[in-house]
Write a protein that holds these residues in place. Structure first.
Motif, PDB file in Angstrom:
ATOM      1  N   LEU A   1     -23.904 -15.981 -25.887  1.00 52.26           N
ATOM      2  CA  LEU A   1     -22.600 -16.193 -25.234  1.00 52.26           C
ATOM      3  C   LEU A   1     -22.810 -16.433 -23.739  1.00 52.26           C
ATOM      4  CD1 LEU A   1     -19.487 -16.148 -25.496  1.00 52.26           C
ATOM      5  CD2 LEU A   1     -19.577 -13.703 -25.024  1.00 52.26           C
ATOM      6  N   ASN A   2     -22.281 -17.559 -23.272  1.00 55.23           N
ATOM      7  CA  ASN A   2     -22.540 -17.967 -21.880  1.00 55.23           C
ATOM      8  C   ASN A   2     -21.482 -17.470 -20.894  1.00 55.23           C
ATOM      9  OD1 ASN A   2     -23.843 -19.702 -19.798  1.00 55.23           O
ATOM     10  ND2 ASN A   2     -21.811 -20.632 -19.803  1.00 55.23           N
ATOM     11  N   PHE A   3     -21.985 -17.014 -19.735  1.00 50.55           N
ATOM     12  CA  PHE A   3     -21.115 -16.722 -18.602  1.00 50.55           C
ATOM     13  C   PHE A   3     -21.368 -17.752 -17.509  1.00 50.55           C
ATOM     14  CE2 PHE A   3     -22.024 -12.665 -20.654  1.00 50.55           C
ATOM     15  CZ  PHE A   3     -20.735 -12.388 -21.081  1.00 50.55           C
ATOM     16  N   PRO A   4     -20.347 -18.512 -17.131  1.00 53.28           N
ATOM     17  CA  PRO A   4     -20.500 -19.404 -15.986  1.00 53.28           C
ATOM     18  C   PRO A   4     -20.376 -18.537 -14.717  1.00 53.28           C
ATOM     19  CG  PRO A   4     -18.701 -20.098 -17.462  1.00 53.28           C
ATOM     20  CD  PRO A   4     -19.036 -18.682 -17.782  1.00 53.28           C
ATOM     21  N   VAL A   5     -21.508 -18.077 -14.236  1.00 51.35           N
ATOM     22  CA  VAL A   5     -21.498 -17.166 -13.077  1.00 51.35           C
ATOM     23  C   VAL A   5     -20.876 -17.904 -11.886  1.00 51.35           C
ATOM     24  CG1 VAL A   5     -22.995 -15.893 -11.508  1.00 51.35           C
ATOM     25  CG2 VAL A   5     -23.462 -15.885 -13.962  1.00 51.35           C
ATOM     26  N   ASP A   6     -20.051 -17.202 -11.105  1.00 49.67           N
ATOM     27  CA  ASP A   6     -19.253 -17.906 -10.082  1.00 49.67           C
ATOM     28  C   ASP A   6     -20.006 -18.089  -8.765  1.00 49.67           C
ATOM     29  OD1 ASP A   6     -19.058 -15.539  -8.671  1.00 49.67           O
ATOM     30  OD2 ASP A   6     -17.050 -15.044  -9.382  1.00 49.67           O
ATOM     31  N   LYS A   7     -19.313 -18.682  -7.801  1.00 48.49           N
ATOM     32  CA  LYS A   7     -19.954 -19.045  -6.531  1.00 48.49           C
ATOM     33  C   LYS A   7     -20.397 -17.823  -5.742  1.00 48.49           C
ATOM     34  CE  LYS A   7     -17.292 -23.131  -5.713  1.00 48.49           C
ATOM     35  NZ  LYS A   7     -16.280 -23.761  -4.949  1.00 48.49           N
ATOM     36  N   ARG A   8     -19.760 -16.693  -6.009  1.00 48.57           N
ATOM     37  CA  ARG A   8     -20.217 -15.475  -5.339  1.00 48.57           C
ATOM     38  C   ARG A   8     -21.573 -15.044  -5.873  1.00 48.57           C
ATOM     39  NH1 ARG A   8     -15.399 -11.646  -7.017  1.00 48.57           N
ATOM     40  NH2 ARG A   8     -15.955 -12.715  -8.942  1.00 48.57           N
ATOM     41  N   GLY A   9     -21.872 -15.474  -7.131  1.00 53.32           N
ATOM     42  CA  GLY A   9     -23.096 -14.986  -7.779  1.00 53.32           C
ATOM     43  C   GLY A   9     -22.784 -13.807  -8.679  1.00 53.32           C
ATOM     44  N   LEU A  10     -21.525 -13.730  -9.125  1.00 57.06           N
ATOM     45  CA  LEU A  10     -21.094 -12.618  -9.986  1.00 57.06           C
ATOM     46  C   LEU A  10     -20.476 -13.169 -11.274  1.00 57.06           C
ATOM     47  CD1 LEU A  10     -19.205 -10.421  -7.329  1.00 57.06           C
ATOM     48  CD2 LEU A  10     -21.537 -10.083  -8.202  1.00 57.06           C
ATOM     49  N   ILE A  11     -20.542 -12.370 -12.338  1.00 58.49           N
ATOM     50  CA  ILE A  11     -19.767 -12.715 -13.539  1.00 58.49           C
ATOM     51  C   ILE A  11     -18.311 -12.433 -13.184  1.00 58.49           C
ATOM     52  CG2 ILE A  11     -19.349 -12.208 -15.968  1.00 58.49           C
ATOM     53  CD1 ILE A  11     -22.268 -11.449 -16.265  1.00 58.49           C
ATOM     54  N   HIS A  12     -17.468 -13.431 -13.390  1.00 58.61           N
ATOM     55  CA  HIS A  12     -16.076 -13.354 -12.933  1.00 58.61           C
ATOM     56  C   HIS A  12     -15.295 -12.259 -13.675  1.00 58.61           C
ATOM     57  CE1 HIS A  12     -11.947 -14.705 -12.153  1.00 58.61           C
ATOM     58  NE2 HIS A  12     -12.454 -15.283 -11.086  1.00 58.61           N
ATOM     59  N   GLU A  13     -14.369 -11.618 -12.971  1.00 56.44           N
ATOM     60  CA  GLU A  13     -13.621 -10.501 -13.574  1.00 56.44           C
ATOM     61  C   GLU A  13     -12.816 -10.921 -14.811  1.00 56.44           C
ATOM     62  OE1 GLU A  13     -14.245 -10.920 -10.468  1.00 56.44           O
ATOM     63  OE2 GLU A  13     -12.493 -11.222  -9.202  1.00 56.44           O
ATOM     64  N   ASN A  14     -12.333 -12.180 -14.844  1.00 56.10           N
ATOM     65  CA  ASN A  14     -11.589 -12.625 -16.037  1.00 56.10           C
ATOM     66  C   ASN A  14     -12.508 -12.675 -17.260  1.00 56.10           C
ATOM     67  OD1 ASN A  14      -9.709 -13.041 -14.083  1.00 56.10           O
ATOM     68  ND2 ASN A  14      -9.333 -15.198 -14.531  1.00 56.10           N
ATOM     69  N   ASP A  15     -13.753 -13.073 -17.022  1.00 53.50           N
ATOM     70  CA  ASP A  15     -14.717 -13.153 -18.126  1.00 53.50           C
ATOM     71  C   ASP A  15     -15.080 -11.737 -18.607  1.00 53.50           C
ATOM     72  OD1 ASP A  15     -14.610 -15.513 -16.659  1.00 53.50           O
ATOM     73  OD2 ASP A  15     -16.635 -16.102 -17.167  1.00 53.50           O
ATOM     74  N   ILE A  16     -15.231 -10.844 -17.640  1.00 50.20           N
ATOM     75  CA  ILE A  16     -15.584  -9.457 -18.003  1.00 50.20           C
ATOM     76  C   ILE A  16     -14.460  -8.845 -18.838  1.00 50.20           C
ATOM     77  CG2 ILE A  16     -16.081  -7.138 -17.099  1.00 50.20           C
ATOM     78  CD1 ILE A  16     -17.262  -8.479 -14.610  1.00 50.20           C
ATOM     79  N   ALA A  17     -13.223  -9.097 -18.410  1.00 47.16           N
ATOM     80  CA  ALA A  17     -12.084  -8.500 -19.127  1.00 47.16           C
ATOM     81  C   ALA A  17     -12.077  -8.953 -20.589  1.00 47.16           C
ATOM     82  CB  ALA A  17     -10.780  -8.892 -18.439  1.00 47.16           C
ATOM     83  N   GLN A  18     -12.324 -10.242 -20.827  1.00 48.03           N
ATOM     84  CA  GLN A  18     -12.303 -10.744 -22.212  1.00 48.03           C
ATOM     85  C   GLN A  18     -13.497 -10.222 -23.000  1.00 48.03           C
ATOM     86  OE1 GLN A  18      -9.147 -11.389 -21.780  1.00 48.03           O
ATOM     87  NE2 GLN A  18      -9.416 -12.726 -23.543  1.00 48.03           N
ATOM     88  N   LEU A  19     -14.645 -10.140 -22.337  1.00 44.92           N
ATOM     89  CA  LEU A  19     -15.840  -9.618 -23.010  1.00 44.92           C
ATOM     90  C   LEU A  19     -15.605  -8.167 -23.440  1.00 44.92           C
ATOM     91  CD1 LEU A  19     -18.892  -9.943 -23.728  1.00 44.92           C
ATOM     92  CD2 LEU A  19     -19.392  -9.020 -21.467  1.00 44.92           C
ATOM     93  N   GLN A  20     -14.990  -7.405 -22.557  1.00 41.94           N
ATOM     94  CA  GLN A  20     -14.738  -5.997 -22.905  1.00 41.94           C
ATOM     95  C   GLN A  20     -13.796  -5.883 -24.100  1.00 41.94           C
ATOM     96  OE1 GLN A  20     -13.494  -4.444 -19.140  1.00 41.94           O
ATOM     97  NE2 GLN A  20     -15.565  -3.786 -18.588  1.00 41.94           N
ATOM     98  N   LYS A  21     -12.802  -6.767 -24.141  1.00 42.53           N
ATOM     99  CA  LYS A  21     -11.879  -6.721 -25.291  1.00 42.53           C
ATOM    100  C   LYS A  21     -12.647  -6.997 -26.580  1.00 42.53           C
ATOM    101  CE  LYS A  21      -7.869  -8.349 -22.797  1.00 42.53           C
ATOM    102  NZ  LYS A  21      -7.075  -9.536 -22.515  1.00 42.53           N
ATOM    103  N   LEU A  22     -13.546  -7.972 -26.517  1.00 42.90           N
ATOM    104  CA  LEU A  22     -14.340  -8.293 -27.715  1.00 42.90           C
ATOM    105  C   LEU A  22     -15.194  -7.094 -28.125  1.00 42.90           C
ATOM    106  CD1 LEU A  22     -15.558 -10.326 -29.790  1.00 42.90           C
ATOM    107  CD2 LEU A  22     -17.294 -10.841 -28.072  1.00 42.90           C
ATOM    108  N   THR A  23     -15.866  -6.498 -27.146  1.00 42.50           N
ATOM    109  CA  THR A  23     -16.759  -5.384 -27.459  1.00 42.50           C
ATOM    110  C   THR A  23     -15.994  -4.227 -28.082  1.00 42.50           C
ATOM    111  OG1 THR A  23     -17.811  -5.998 -25.401  1.00 42.50           O
ATOM    112  CG2 THR A  23     -18.626  -4.046 -26.455  1.00 42.50           C
TER     113      THR A  23
END
Ligand code: FUL
Length: 687
Positions: free
Chosen positions: A323-345
């Protein structure tokens, strides 16, 4: 018997009891190598697309990007590792070099690397930080190295192969253990190539001399698996939406395939029953539409139902999930992506919280190989023991008998793959008053097969292997009850004013109100689409009748229905403008849309939903609005700009002074790409 002899006798007896007294099944070739077996256990791991494209808003860079552009502001490898670890992922594969050729480590092979960037004054090393963070969090580390290099002057010539191999050596020697080396099938085409700016095609079959490249990997990282369309160790699943197939073999006719071959997906991606090599599937998919970060996709992170479908259709179908994370310009996994990943987990944890096949389950088989291969091995939780049919017998049954009826809706089954993938067809039955009833039929199993079933209650469940390549083996058979996914319904109103409320799961009850009150079991129960022509506030909720769990309340403000609306002098497919479906688009002829409402409306606002496709075209950035009561005299009611629409192409609302009009004209004075204005949906606000 003296004491010494007694102890010896005891030891022998214990060993004799534990050891199978009959021969294990002969391996059914092909079988996995050790490194592949270790990889099979990983199942779920992360892809991180983070490189020059992150900063240029591209998916495929041309190769002429200035290294100065690479400059993350808050890069934190530990954040990536923590997010992945907490989600139960087992590793991270990073795009060390993508097609544009920019290297995330200070390679000696080119100046087109992080050394030439301002990040950490050119002294940084992303690969080092990621590999160390993985090690610190107990994750495995993998590298993506694009064979295609649109920057290198020698790409297409034999000299480039030496450069490519040297890059591989650097990555495989400087950063600890590597679990997977990922080679992309996308190869050759236009590029900058050291300033040449031309098209360079390569012979995909011969140019890379893959055998000698693989030898370097075997020498430096013997435990790493190599990914490519054709393996050699792990193969591409053949699509980028994360789905394996109902029938997915780990066996592959490997020698008939080369990376990037056009007919791969159609002909080979599902594997073949008589495939010659063990090359299991890996499903790669991004959590957003793009592989790389684009601010305009911040609202497009995959929904929980979509992520669940991906999970069940990859890991549940004999594939791993990358599962790919398009890491953002800050160099972080974006909070929207984390929120969805957590729901899946959380949902996966909930779905598999308790195996209903337990200590009190009696298990029997119609026939087995003998002592050491009985059906109890399929339910003992020990992945080393397995049930096996007698040699030469290609069918078999395992029956589970529960002390009292259980309700289940997930079945998880695993073959003992060290001996090869064997099962060709199976069925699941439950005993009812009428006898055995079939609940589901399937084909392949492999490393893991998960079935999503209707809620089924029974005290006797039979799993039958109907056909197999050789005597079937099973090392795990489990049943679960996954609670319903209780989400608020999706609301859609079509042009005729029919409202439909939709849920991804069956078996839930939907209630709604039109009077502003929060709905409950006393409110209207939804059974089928209903007509709603007047503006209203629609509030909906879904309830699981079994658990009593209630979803969040969803509130949607619906304007006047579009039943009488028509388009004047429109282009083709005018219905796409009003059909309530954001997946269909209307393309204007002349950057103008004129609507006849069929009656006078007291207008106070206008709503524009731009095209929601991955590749957008004709998105309006500047507009003018006009109203008319007779279609002849027009009054300008608003003009302006959709400020951030390039980065955030979400629904745009324009409020204006109240005006009465039967006609509305929307003039696109500018679109982002100067193409004809496009519309996913439009709507108006009325008083
Ligand atoms: C594809 C590439 O071309 C994409 O950019 C991405 O890296 C994906 C994982 O593989 O073939």
């Amino acid at each position: 018997m003296n004491r010494y002899l007694f102890v010896l006798w005891l030891c022998f007896s214990v060993i004799a009891c534990q050891k199978p007294s009959v021969a294990p099944p002969e391996p059914e070739l092909p079988i996995p190598a050790e490194r592949q077996l270790a990889w099979q256990e990983m199942e779920f791991y992360a892809f991180a697309h983070f490189n020059m494209n992150t900063f240029t808003n591209m998916e495929w860079g041309m190769g002429d990007e200035d290294p100065v552009l690479f400059n993350p502001t808050q890069f934190d490898a530990n954040q990536w590792a923590k997010v992945c670890k907490e989600a139960g992922m087992k590793g991270i594969i990073i795009t060390a070099k993508h097609h544009d050729g920019f290297c995330l480590w200070p390679t000696a092979t080119t100046e087109h690397s992080i050394k030439s960037s301002p990040w950490k004054e050119g002294k940084g090393d992303i690969i080092k930080e990621i590999s160390e963070a993985c090690a610190a969090h107990g994750l495995k580390f993998g590298v993506y190295l694009s064979p295609w290099d649109r920057n290198h002057p020698d790409y297409g010539k034999p000299e480039y192969i030496d450069v490519f191999r040297e890059q591989l050596r650097e990555l495989l020697t400087g950063y600890g253990d590597v679990f997977e080396v990922w080679f992309d099938g996308a190869n050759g085409g236009t590029g900058y190539y050291g300033g040449a700016n031309e098209e360079r095609r390569v012979d995909k079959k011969s140019y890379y001399d893959w055998e000698n490249t693989y030898a370097i990997i075997r020498e430096l990282q013997p435990d790493a698996v190599i990914f490519g369309d054709a393996g050699p160790d792990v193969r591409w699943v053949g699509n980028e939406h994360g789905f394996a197939y109902e029938t997915t073999w780990s066996n592959l006719m490997r020698d008939s395939i080369y990376a990037g071959m056009p007919e791969y997906s159609e002909k080979y991606a599902a594997g073949q029953e008589n495939g010659t090599h063990w090359v299991p599937a890996e499903a790669d998919v991004s959590i957003r539409p793009g592989w790389y970060y684009h601010e305009y996709e911040d609202h497009k992170v995959k929904s929980l139902p979509d992520l669940l479908d991906i999970y069940y259709n990859s890991i549940g179908r004999n594939s791993s999930l990358l599962l790919n994370f398009p890491v953002d310009k800050r160099g972080l996994i974006h909070e929207n992506d984390i929120a969805q990943l957590q729901k899946l987990t959380e949902k996966i944890k909930e779905d598999f919280a308790e195996n209903l096949v337990g200590m009190n389950t009696a298990v029997a088989s119609d026939d087995d190989r003998g002592r050491g291969f009985g059906p109890e091995n399929a339910i003992d939780g020990n992945m080393e023991t397995y049930w096996a049919s007698p040699e030469g017998k290609v069918t078999g049954e395992i029956t589970l008998q529960f002390p009292s009826p259980i309700t289940f809706n997930r079945l998880l089954v695993q073959e003992y793959i060290p001996l090869g993938q064997r099962v060709k067809a199976f069925k699941v039955e439950v005993q009812t008053e009428k006898g055995w009833e079939t609940v589901e039929k399937g084909t392949t199993i492999g490393h893991k097969r998960i079935l999503r079933l209707q809620d089924t209650t029974a005290d006797k469940v039979r799993f039958t292997i109907v056909d197999a390549k050789a005597a079937p083996t099973l090392h795990n058979l489990a049943l679960y009850f996954a609670p319903k996914l209780v989400l608020s319904p999706e609301v859609r109103r079509d042009k005729e004013g029919r409202v439909s409320l939709n849920l991804p799961e069956e078996g839930l009850e939907i209630y709604y109100t039109l009077n502003g009150k929060d709905p409950d079991k006393q409110s209207h129960r939804y059974h089928q689409p209903f007509e709603l022509l007047e503006p209203a506030e629609l509030k909906t909720v879904s309830i699981d009748p079994l658990s009593g769990k209630v979803s969040e309340v969803k509130s949607v403000k619906l304007g006047v229905a579009k039943k009488k609306w028509s388009l004047i002098n429109g282009a083709d497919n005018p219905q796409h403008l009003f059909d309530g479906n954001e997946k269909t688009n209307y393309l204007s002829k002349n950057n103008e849309v004129t609507i006849d409402f069929g009656e006078n409306l007291d207008l106070i606002g206008f709503v524009y939903l731009p095209i929601q496709n991955r590749y957008m075209s004709g998105v309006i950035s500047h507009f003018e609005l006009y109203a008319s009561t007779d279609g002849a005299q027009w009054q300008k009611i608003s003009a302006g700009e959709f400020g951030n629409i390039a980065n955030s192409p979400i629904e745009q609302t324009v409020h204006f002074q109240p005006v009465t009009g039967r006609y509305l004209r929307i003039k696109a004075t500018k679109t982002l790409d100067d193409r004809p204005a496009s519309f996913a949906q439009i709507d108006v606000l009325t008083q």
